[in-house]
Scaffold this motif. Structure first.
Motif, PDB file in Angstrom:
ATOM      1  N   UNK A  42       0.861  -1.182   0.000  1.00  0.00           N
ATOM      2  CA  UNK A  42       0.000   0.000   0.000  1.00  0.00           C
ATOM      3  C   UNK A  42       0.897   1.231   0.000  1.00  0.00           C
ATOM      4  N   UNK A  43       1.110   1.811  -1.153  1.00  0.00           N
ATOM      5  CA  UNK A  43       2.068   2.909  -1.294  1.00  0.00           C
ATOM      6  C   UNK A  43       1.667   4.154  -0.511  1.00  0.00           C
ATOM      7  N   UNK A  44       0.431   4.208   0.001  1.00  0.00           N
ATOM      8  CA  UNK A  44       0.026   5.342   0.849  1.00  0.00           C
ATOM      9  C   UNK A  44       0.647   5.234   2.240  1.00  0.00           C
ATOM     10  N   UNK A  45       1.031   4.023   2.615  1.00  0.00           N
ATOM     11  CA  UNK A  45       1.603   3.774   3.935  1.00  0.00           C
ATOM     12  C   UNK A  45       3.113   3.942   3.863  1.00  0.00           C
ATOM     13  N   UNK A  46       3.669   4.664   4.830  1.00  0.00           N
ATOM     14  CA  UNK A  46       5.117   4.828   4.914  1.00  0.00           C
ATOM     15  C   UNK A  46       5.649   3.939   6.020  1.00  0.00           C
ATOM     16  N   UNK A  47       6.615   3.085   5.660  1.00  0.00           N
ATOM     17  CA  UNK A  47       7.308   2.263   6.642  1.00  0.00           C
ATOM     18  C   UNK A  47       8.589   2.973   7.055  1.00  0.00           C
ATOM     19  N   UNK A  48       8.972   2.749   8.294  1.00  0.00           N
ATOM     20  CA  UNK A  48      10.237   3.279   8.803  1.00  0.00           C
ATOM     21  C   UNK A  48      11.194   2.102   8.925  1.00  0.00           C
ATOM     22  N   UNK A  49      12.404   2.304   8.420  1.00  0.00           N
ATOM     23  CA  UNK A  49      13.424   1.260   8.415  1.00  0.00           C
ATOM     24  C   UNK A  49      14.700   1.838   9.011  1.00  0.00           C
ATOM     25  N   UNK A  50      15.334   1.101   9.917  1.00  0.00           N
ATOM     26  CA  UNK A  50      16.618   1.541  10.456  1.00  0.00           C
ATOM     27  C   UNK A  50      17.698   1.356   9.395  1.00  0.00           C
ATOM     28  N   UNK A  51      18.581   2.333   9.298  1.00  0.00           N
ATOM     29  CA  UNK A  51      19.739   2.203   8.416  1.00  0.00           C
ATOM     30  C   UNK A  51      20.795   1.357   9.144  1.00  0.00           C
ATOM     31  N   UNK A  52      21.853   1.009   8.434  1.00  0.00           N
ATOM     32  CA  UNK A  52      22.947   0.281   9.078  1.00  0.00           C
ATOM     33  C   UNK A  52      23.490   1.074  10.261  1.00  0.00           C
ATOM     34  N   UNK A  53      23.601   2.391  10.085  1.00  0.00           N
ATOM     35  CA  UNK A  53      24.086   3.247  11.173  1.00  0.00           C
ATOM     36  C   UNK A  53      23.105   3.233  12.352  1.00  0.00           C
ATOM     37  N   UNK A  54      21.822   3.209  12.061  1.00  0.00           N
ATOM     38  CA  UNK A  54      20.813   3.140  13.121  1.00  0.00           C
ATOM     39  C   UNK A  54      20.908   1.844  13.904  1.00  0.00           C
ATOM     40  N   UNK A  55      21.072   0.724  13.191  1.00  0.00           N
ATOM     41  CA  UNK A  55      21.243  -0.573  13.867  1.00  0.00           C
ATOM     42  C   UNK A  55      22.500  -0.571  14.733  1.00  0.00           C
ATOM     43  N   UNK A  56      23.565   0.020  14.211  1.00  0.00           N
ATOM     44  CA  UNK A  56      24.834   0.042  14.946  1.00  0.00           C
ATOM     45  C   UNK A  56      24.731   0.898  16.207  1.00  0.00           C
ATOM     46  N   UNK A  57      24.073   2.040  16.113  1.00  0.00           N
ATOM     47  CA  UNK A  57      23.997   2.916  17.283  1.00  0.00           C
ATOM     48  C   UNK A  57      23.151   2.274  18.389  1.00  0.00           C
ATOM     49  N   UNK A  58      22.070   1.586  18.040  1.00  0.00           N
ATOM     50  CA  UNK A  58      21.255   0.953  19.083  1.00  0.00           C
ATOM     51  C   UNK A  58      21.994  -0.250  19.659  1.00  0.00           C
ATOM     52  N   UNK A  59      22.807  -0.923  18.845  1.00  0.00           N
ATOM     53  CA  UNK A  59      23.639  -2.011  19.366  1.00  0.00           C
ATOM     54  C   UNK A  59      24.631  -1.465  20.394  1.00  0.00           C
ATOM     55  N   UNK A  60      25.235  -0.317  20.089  1.00  0.00           N
ATOM     56  CA  UNK A  60      26.186   0.296  21.021  1.00  0.00           C
ATOM     57  C   UNK A  60      25.492   0.775  22.285  1.00  0.00           C
ATOM     58  N   UNK A  61      24.297   1.346  22.148  1.00  0.00           N
ATOM     59  CA  UNK A  61      23.538   1.778  23.335  1.00  0.00           C
ATOM     60  C   UNK A  61      23.322   0.585  24.261  1.00  0.00           C
ATOM     61  N   UNK A  62      22.853  -0.509  23.716  1.00  0.00           N
ATOM     62  CA  UNK A  62      22.602  -1.705  24.545  1.00  0.00           C
ATOM     63  C   UNK A  62      23.888  -2.228  25.175  1.00  0.00           C
ATOM     64  N   UNK A  63      24.982  -2.194  24.421  1.00  0.00           N
ATOM     65  CA  UNK A  63      26.263  -2.686  24.936  1.00  0.00           C
ATOM     66  C   UNK A  63      26.793  -1.809  26.067  1.00  0.00           C
ATOM     67  N   UNK A  64      26.427  -0.534  26.058  1.00  0.00           N
ATOM     68  CA  UNK A  64      26.944   0.412  27.052  1.00  0.00           C
ATOM     69  C   UNK A  64      26.071   0.545  28.296  1.00  0.00           C
ATOM     70  N   UNK A  65      25.071  -0.288  28.417  1.00  0.00           N
ATOM     71  CA  UNK A  65      24.179  -0.237  29.587  1.00  0.00           C
ATOM     72  C   UNK A  65      24.866  -0.935  30.763  1.00  0.00           C
ATOM     73  N   UNK A  66      25.857  -0.235  31.352  1.00  0.00           N
ATOM     74  CA  UNK A  66      26.725  -0.843  32.346  1.00  0.00           C
ATOM     75  C   UNK A  66      25.995  -1.284  33.618  1.00  0.00           C
ATOM     76  N   UNK A  67      25.065  -0.498  34.108  1.00  0.00           N
ATOM     77  CA  UNK A  67      24.354  -0.885  35.338  1.00  0.00           C
ATOM     78  C   UNK A  67      23.567  -2.171  35.113  1.00  0.00           C
ATOM     79  N   UNK A  68      22.913  -2.273  33.970  1.00  0.00           N
ATOM     80  CA  UNK A  68      22.134  -3.468  33.652  1.00  0.00           C
ATOM     81  C   UNK A  68      23.051  -4.678  33.473  1.00  0.00           C
ATOM     82  N   UNK A  69      24.151  -4.488  32.748  1.00  0.00           N
ATOM     83  CA  UNK A  69      25.093  -5.593  32.552  1.00  0.00           C
ATOM     84  C   UNK A  69      25.685  -6.046  33.889  1.00  0.00           C
ATOM     85  N   UNK A  70      26.048  -5.088  34.746  1.00  0.00           N
ATOM     86  CA  UNK A  70      26.616  -5.441  36.055  1.00  0.00           C
ATOM     87  C   UNK A  70      25.613  -6.217  36.896  1.00  0.00           C
ATOM     88  N   UNK A  71      24.357  -5.799  36.861  1.00  0.00           N
ATOM     89  CA  UNK A  71      23.332  -6.506  37.637  1.00  0.00           C
ATOM     90  C   UNK A  71      23.194  -7.943  37.135  1.00  0.00           C
TER      91      UNK A  71
END
Length: 146
Positions: A90-119
């Protein structure tokens, strides 16, 4: 105290503990996101993008108005972290897609969650496996509510 003679927690006690853990995890996530110049909501949106998601679907996932999603996506798109694509069905609908950079930044955010990882490091492998199994059992009832 653990073992067969340990007192059984009430649902209220369990809910309080789950809420405290969720709040601590969310604060850790927000702090890691901020180090990458993202708001917690921008990072949450990025974390939801495992594939194309319609704008309206993001509003549902983020529990906000579709007009709010537009602004969030605009800012992420300006940084090159997401892109909009027409839905093939349905071309009226716009999908949002993460770019490679978007995937990488969220991967880094999760990796840097030190309090959660320590727990989580406080648990041994068997305890983590048990916790995972229990949380997986709870997940469907919490994600598919009306």
């Amino acid at each position: 105290m653990t073992g067969p003679n340990a007192p059984h927690p009430t649902k209220a006690q369990l809910l309080e503990l789950v809420a405290a853990l969720g709040t601590a995890q969310w604060q850790d996530f927000a702090a890691a996101a901020a180090r990458h110049g993202l708001t917690s909501v921008q990072a949450k949106l990025l974390a939801q993008l495992k594939g194309p998601v319609p704008m309206r679907g993001l509003a549902t996932l983020l529990v906000c108005d579709a007009s709010n999603v537009t602004g969030i996506v605009d800012r992420l798109e300006a940084r090159g972290l997401v892109r909009r694509e027409p839905d093939p069905a349905d071309r009226r609908v716009k999908n949002v897609v993460a770019t490679d950079e978007g995937h990488e930044i969220i991967r880094r955010v999760r990796a840097e969650m030190q309090a959660t990882h320590s727990a989580l490091d406080a648990l041994d492998e068997d305890e983590r496996a048990t916790l995972f199994t229990l949380l997986e059992r709870l997940r469907p009832g919490l994600e598919h509510r009306a």
